[in-house]
Enzyme design. Structure first.
Site, PDB file in Angstrom:
ATOM      1  N   ARG A 184       0.844  -1.195   0.000  1.00  0.00           N
ATOM      2  CA  ARG A 184       0.000   0.000   0.000  1.00  0.00           C
ATOM      3  C   ARG A 184       0.879   1.245   0.000  1.00  0.00           C
ATOM      4  NH1 ARG A 184      -1.797   0.772   4.386  1.00  0.00           N
ATOM      5  NH2 ARG A 184      -1.118  -1.070   5.517  1.00  0.00           N
TER       6      ARG A 184
ATOM      7  N   TYR B 200      -1.495  -3.565  -7.090  1.00  0.00           N
ATOM      8  CA  TYR B 200      -1.171  -4.335  -5.901  1.00  0.00           C
ATOM      9  C   TYR B 200      -2.251  -4.296  -4.818  1.00  0.00           C
ATOM     10  CZ  TYR B 200       0.913  -6.523  -2.031  1.00  0.00           C
ATOM     11  OH  TYR B 200       1.107  -7.404  -1.015  1.00  0.00           O
TER      12      TYR B 200
ATOM     13  N   GLY C  58      -4.011  -3.991  -1.519  1.00  0.00           N
ATOM     14  CA  GLY C  58      -4.856  -2.991  -0.883  1.00  0.00           C
ATOM     15  C   GLY C  58      -5.044  -1.732  -1.708  1.00  0.00           C
TER      16      GLY C  58
ATOM     17  N   LYS D  46      -9.480  -2.404   1.837  1.00  0.00           N
ATOM     18  CA  LYS D  46      -9.212  -1.257   2.697  1.00  0.00           C
ATOM     19  C   LYS D  46      -9.989  -0.009   2.260  1.00  0.00           C
ATOM     20  CE  LYS D  46      -7.019  -3.745   5.392  1.00  0.00           C
ATOM     21  NZ  LYS D  46      -5.677  -4.154   5.491  1.00  0.00           N
TER      22      LYS D  46
ATOM     23  N   HIS E  73     -10.380  -2.493  11.589  1.00  0.00           N
ATOM     24  CA  HIS E  73      -9.288  -3.336  11.076  1.00  0.00           C
ATOM     25  C   HIS E  73      -9.049  -4.471  12.076  1.00  0.00           C
ATOM     26  CE1 HIS E  73      -4.877  -3.339   9.363  1.00  0.00           C
ATOM     27  NE2 HIS E  73      -5.613  -4.268   8.806  1.00  0.00           N
TER      28      HIS E  73
ATOM     29  N   SER F  34      -1.183  -3.553  10.273  1.00  0.00           N
ATOM     30  CA  SER F  34      -0.824  -4.457   9.180  1.00  0.00           C
ATOM     31  C   SER F  34       0.439  -5.248   9.525  1.00  0.00           C
ATOM     32  CB  SER F  34      -0.585  -3.639   7.904  1.00  0.00           C
ATOM     33  OG  SER F  34      -1.744  -2.900   7.617  1.00  0.00           O
TER      34      SER F  34
ATOM     35  N   CYS G 182       0.944  -7.439  11.784  1.00  0.00           N
ATOM     36  CA  CYS G 182       1.205  -7.563  13.226  1.00  0.00           C
ATOM     37  C   CYS G 182       0.468  -8.730  13.856  1.00  0.00           C
ATOM     38  CB  CYS G 182       0.861  -6.262  13.945  1.00  0.00           C
ATOM     39  SG  CYS G 182       2.018  -4.937  13.550  1.00  0.00           S
ATOM     40  N   GLY G 183      -0.028  -9.662  13.038  1.00  0.00           N
ATOM     41  CA  GLY G 183      -0.487 -10.921  13.618  1.00  0.00           C
ATOM     42  C   GLY G 183      -1.979 -11.207  13.619  1.00  0.00           C
TER      43      GLY G 183
ATOM     44  N   ASP H 168      -9.123  -9.885   9.006  1.00  0.00           N
ATOM     45  CA  ASP H 168      -8.600  -8.533   8.706  1.00  0.00           C
ATOM     46  C   ASP H 168      -9.594  -7.406   8.980  1.00  0.00           C
ATOM     47  OD1 ASP H 168      -6.257  -7.103   7.661  1.00  0.00           O
ATOM     48  OD2 ASP H 168      -7.516  -6.553   5.967  1.00  0.00           O
TER      49      ASP H 168
ATOM     50  N   ARG I  12       2.108 -12.117  -0.742  1.00  0.00           N
ATOM     51  CA  ARG I  12       0.796 -12.461  -0.168  1.00  0.00           C
ATOM     52  C   ARG I  12       0.179 -13.677  -0.855  1.00  0.00           C
ATOM     53  NH1 ARG I  12      -1.557  -8.823   3.993  1.00  0.00           N
ATOM     54  NH2 ARG I  12       0.099  -7.331   4.271  1.00  0.00           N
TER      55      ARG I  12
ATOM     56  N   GLY J 116       0.549 -19.974  18.655  1.00  0.00           N
ATOM     57  CA  GLY J 116      -0.430 -20.792  19.382  1.00  0.00           C
ATOM     58  C   GLY J 116      -0.471 -20.487  20.876  1.00  0.00           C
TER      59      GLY J 116
HETATM   60  P1  GTP Z   1      -2.164  -7.779   7.377  1.00  0.00           P
HETATM   61  O1  GTP Z   1      -2.685  -8.819   6.461  1.00  0.00           O
HETATM   62  O2  GTP Z   1      -1.115  -6.924   6.757  1.00  0.00           O
HETATM   63  O3  GTP Z   1      -3.237  -6.933   7.973  1.00  0.00           O
HETATM   64  O4  GTP Z   1      -1.329  -8.544   8.546  1.00  0.00           O
HETATM   65  P2  GTP Z   1      -1.780  -9.405   9.818  1.00  0.00           P
HETATM   66  O5  GTP Z   1      -2.074  -8.484  10.958  1.00  0.00           O
HETATM   67  O6  GTP Z   1      -2.832 -10.374   9.458  1.00  0.00           O
HETATM   68  O7  GTP Z   1      -0.412 -10.164  10.213  1.00  0.00           O
HETATM   69  P3  GTP Z   1      -0.022 -11.710  10.075  1.00  0.00           P
HETATM   70  O8  GTP Z   1      -0.839 -12.603  10.955  1.00  0.00           O
HETATM   71  O9  GTP Z   1       0.027 -12.059   8.639  1.00  0.00           O
HETATM   72  O10 GTP Z   1       1.453 -11.699  10.673  1.00  0.00           O
HETATM   73  C1  GTP Z   1       2.472 -10.873  10.155  1.00  0.00           C
HETATM   74  C2  GTP Z   1       3.827 -11.343  10.621  1.00  0.00           C
HETATM   75  O11 GTP Z   1       3.889 -11.370  12.047  1.00  0.00           O
HETATM   76  C3  GTP Z   1       4.168 -12.744  10.140  1.00  0.00           C
HETATM   77  O12 GTP Z   1       5.512 -12.760   9.684  1.00  0.00           O
HETATM   78  C4  GTP Z   1       4.033 -13.595  11.371  1.00  0.00           C
HETATM   79  O13 GTP Z   1       4.882 -14.706  11.344  1.00  0.00           O
HETATM   80  C5  GTP Z   1       4.356 -12.630  12.508  1.00  0.00           C
HETATM   81  N1  GTP Z   1       3.615 -12.979  13.745  1.00  0.00           N
HETATM   82  C6  GTP Z   1       2.287 -13.226  13.849  1.00  0.00           C
HETATM   83  N2  GTP Z   1       1.946 -13.563  15.119  1.00  0.00           N
HETATM   84  C7  GTP Z   1       3.086 -13.512  15.845  1.00  0.00           C
HETATM   85  C8  GTP Z   1       3.386 -13.747  17.226  1.00  0.00           C
HETATM   86  O14 GTP Z   1       2.523 -14.082  18.057  1.00  0.00           O
HETATM   87  N3  GTP Z   1       4.690 -13.576  17.609  1.00  0.00           N
HETATM   88  C9  GTP Z   1       5.672 -13.207  16.724  1.00  0.00           C
HETATM   89  N4  GTP Z   1       6.912 -13.058  17.177  1.00  0.00           N
HETATM   90  N5  GTP Z   1       5.418 -12.994  15.401  1.00  0.00           N
HETATM   91  C10 GTP Z   1       4.154 -13.134  14.969  1.00  0.00           C
HETATM   92  C1  SPV Z   2      -2.857  -4.550   5.255  1.00  0.00           C
HETATM   93  O1  SPV Z   2      -1.872  -3.929   4.820  1.00  0.00           O
HETATM   94  O2  SPV Z   2      -3.405  -4.270   6.352  1.00  0.00           O
HETATM   95  C2  SPV Z   2      -3.397  -5.674   4.467  1.00  0.00           C
HETATM   96  C3  SPV Z   2      -2.913  -5.861   3.106  1.00  0.00           C
HETATM   97  O3  SPV Z   2      -4.264  -6.375   4.949  1.00  0.00           O
HETATM   98  S1  SPV Z   2      -3.649  -4.761   1.987  1.00  0.00           S
HETATM   99  O4  SPV Z   2      -4.768  -5.420   1.338  1.00  0.00           O
HETATM  100  O5  SPV Z   2      -2.621  -4.411   1.002  1.00  0.00           O
HETATM  101  O6  SPV Z   2      -4.136  -3.582   2.689  1.00  0.00           O
HETATM  102 MN    MN Z   3      -4.774  -5.738   7.109  1.00  0.00          MN
END
Ligand code: GTP
Ligand code: SPV
Ligand code: MN
Length: 589
Positions: A69, A197, A199, A206, A226, A248, A250-251, A277, A371, A498
């Site tokens: 984005r 690309y 988002g 978004k 979000h 984004s 952050c898990g 999301d 992605r 987990g």
């Molecule tokens: P968007 O799709 O961008 O909104 O991201 P998201 O918030 O769904 O994040 P996602 O679950 O895809 O995790 C992003 C990154 O954070 C990945 O590389 C994960 O491996 C890492 N991650 C997720 N959960 C944890 C956790 O509990 N601990 C740590 N250390 N890393 C984590």
């Molecule tokens: C984010 O960046 O929070 C996403 C990916 O979930 S995007 O669709 O590019 O916004």
């Molecule tokens: Mn997101």
């Protein structure tokens, strides 16, 4: 496909401007989508992956300058600058329309425009809203077909109703200097140009489901957030729902699909995914807050996804999935990314298209923001409430971010108003999901900094208003978590993934009045004995460190919060100012 005059008039205006050579309505049929896949493969826009190992899966590579984005090129064009607020880019609507019309003019000459009617939310749900996206990209059509409900059923549902979100996307020449992602909230209109690309171009995500929807939600008395939504089932078979807002990358996807630690699985605990999301939330007839996931698929971060970290996400990608900017294993036409396993393919195609030996390669084979687009129904733990048009009742709202220091593993807000303040003071290290520097701490209220469609101060006000409409015993309890706290030598203190279940259990026990907490300057904290560490290699001292609140570091943060809030001037709700004073006083005791 329709006689809807508003739709047809708008389509004529857009085709007159973009001048496509042909216009194709997307009816949502598998036959039509299959034709489009074949066409995209024939032009090289998509690559077919191994049909035995990854049935129905395709690969797509974006331009190297178009991988995330673009927040600096994203605009909220409200009639006045004040309405967009200090943290959004703004331009007067007339001026922006004029500027963009010049760019769209003739942008689809020699190309096909696809018309995609889509529903955010199950077709016909009282939560749902309809959009129509015009695009000249087959990749966008195929992604929208996974991420949203599309086609004839949607246009039929719209009928003669003039109320839909008008979305226009032109790929043009993917020129980053003329890339614009623009929302006109008052017109329910989104114009995106010069990107292909995620988002930036899947306009239901978004742009609509957060930026336009947050504006609609403010006016109509609901919320677009979000947030992931998960259901946690206890051994008695009762399911409680939690929604969580993390910035984004952050898990969210990881938490939404969490697999409990073995000792909890043996007891009968399970997690069900409703969304990963975005959540749309409304107060139900019983006075509780209900949420739906408006999407139909996951646009998830590939790197770091493995059988160990997120088995359910990986399973979701095994069929009918589109992979973007990951690496290809040329030997068997499968995909690879950092963190999938320890065996990068020797004979690999890097995300940029370069042929490399992955076993000797330095740097990333897959882009850090590569992605997968996977249908939600592929997910082994998809909730049976996923299609429920009335949504699921939310017991707890969780905020969180990446903070190496400052924020403890978990704490609870004292009440809704304090909870809104906790969300409003969220901060997190930036990630690869948006262009710009990675790892810089920035304030990201409710994980909505890049996604709020109006003045953020009014958005805080809307959160406070929603709280006033719910009885305290019915409103979700509000928490803050931080999976990313680091020791002084830079290692994550908490195992995460987990094991985050252990924190969710304390959260739900708090909601039911079953767990203890101690008062702290920032809110209610568990003690080391309140978090179950069965089978975990973590000492009481380490857990104590994870749960500690360093007053000095927090007072520094308060200074930063003050500066941040100052930009909203008089528009900042008095409740936020009051909470800031309480926090400062608590920390100074
Ligand atoms: P968007 O799709 O961008 O909104 O991201 P998201 O918030 O769904 O994040 P996602 O679950 O895809 O995790 C992003 C990154 O954070 C990945 O590389 C994960 O491996 C890492 N991650 C997720 N959960 C944890 C956790 O509990 N601990 C740590 N250390 N890393 C984590
Ligand atoms: C984010 O960046 O929070 C996403 C990916 O979930 S995007 O669709 O590019 O916004
Ligand atoms: Mn997101």
């Amino acid at each position: 496909m329709t006689n809807n005059k508003t739709v047809l008039d708008w389509l004529k205006e857009m085709t007159d401007m973009c001048k496509p050579s042909s216009v194709i309505w997307i009816d949502g049929s598998e036959a039509q989508l299959e034709e489009l896949r074949a066409e995209a493969v024939s032009t090289g826009e998509m690559i077919k992956l191994n049909e035995e190992k990854l049935p129905g899966c395709y690969y797509h590579r974006t331009a190297e300058n178009d991988v995330a984005r673009v927040e600096d090129r994203t605009f909220i064009c409200t009639p006045t600058e004040e309405e967009a607020g200090p943290i959004n880019n703004w331009m007067a609507p007339d001026k922006m329309y004029a500027k963009l019309r010049a760019l769209y003019d003739g942008s689809m000459v020699g190309r096909t425009m696809y018309v995609i009617p889509y529903s955010m939310g199950p077709v016909g749900s009282p939560f749902s809203k309809i959009g129509i996206e015009l695009t000249d990209s087959i990749y966008v059509v195929l992604n929208m077909a996974i991420m949203t409900r599309i086609g004839k059923a949607v246009i039929d549902e719209l009928g003669d109703n003039p109320d839909f979100v008008k979305c226009l996307h032109a790929k043009k020449d993917v020129n980053p200097d003329e890339r614009y992602i623009v929302q006109f909230p008052q017109d329910s209109t989104i114009w995106s140009i010069n990107s292909a690309y995620g988002g930036n171009v899947l306009l239901g995500k978004k742009c609509f489901a957060l930026r336009i929807a947050s504006y609609l939600g403010k006016n109509e008395g609901w919320m677009a957030e979000h947030m992931l939504i998960l259901g946690l089932e206890n051994p008695q078979g009762e399911v409680k729902y939690i929604s969580a807002a993390f910035p984004s990358a952050c898990g969210k996807t990881n938490l939404a699909m969490l697999i409990p630690p073995e000792y909890l699985r043996e007891k009968g605990y399970k997690v069900w995914t409703v969304g990963d999301d975005i959540a749309w939330l409304r107060i139900g007839p019983d006075g509780r807050l209900y949420a739906i996931n408006p999407e139909a698929g996951f646009f998830g971060v590939a790197p770091g996804t493995s059988e160990k970290t997120n088995f359910n996400a990986l399973e979701s990608t095994k069929k009918n999935t589109i992979f973007t900017n990951v690496a290809i294993n040329n030997d068997d036409m499968t995909v690879w990314w950092e963190g999938l396993d320890k065996n990068p393919p020797k004979n690999a195609t890097e995300w940029t298209g370069k042929q490399v030996d992955g076993t000797t390669y330095e740097g990333n084979l897959a882009h850090p923001n590569s992605r997968f687009t996977a249908p939600a129904i592929n997910c082994p733990c998809i909730s049976k409430e996923f299609e429920n048009p009335d949504g699921v009742p939310i017991s707890a709202i969780v905020f969180g971010g990446r903070r190496a220091k400052t924020a403890p593993l978990v704490y609870q807000a004292r009440d809704w108003e304090h909870g809104v303040f906790v969300g409003a003071t969220m901060a997190s290290e930036t990630t690869a999901a948006a262009t710009g520097a990675v790892g810089v701490v920035r304030r990201d209220p409710m994980a909505m900094k890049p996604f709020v469609g109006y003045n953020m101060a009014d958005y805080f006000g809307h959160w406070l208003e929603m709280g006033k409409k719910m009885d305290a015993d019915k409103a979700p309890k509000i928490f803050h978590v931080n999976w990313f706290r680091k020791s002084d030598d830079g290692k994550f203190l908490w195992p995460g993934f987990g094991d985050n279940m252990r924190v969710l259990l304390w959260i739900l026990d708090r909601c039911e009045g079953k767990a203890d907490a101690v008062e702290s300057p920032i809110g209610l904290l568990p003690t080391v004995d309140d978090i179950d560490t069965t089978g975990l290699d973590i000492s009481k001292e380490e857990l104590q460190e994870l749960l500690s609140v360093d007053k000095k570091v927090w007072l520094e943060d308060v200074e930063n919060q003050k500066e941040y809030f100052a930009q909203f001037g008089d528009r900042l709700p008095a409740e936020i100012k009051k909470q800031l004073e309480i926090l400062e006083a608590n920390l100074s005791k």
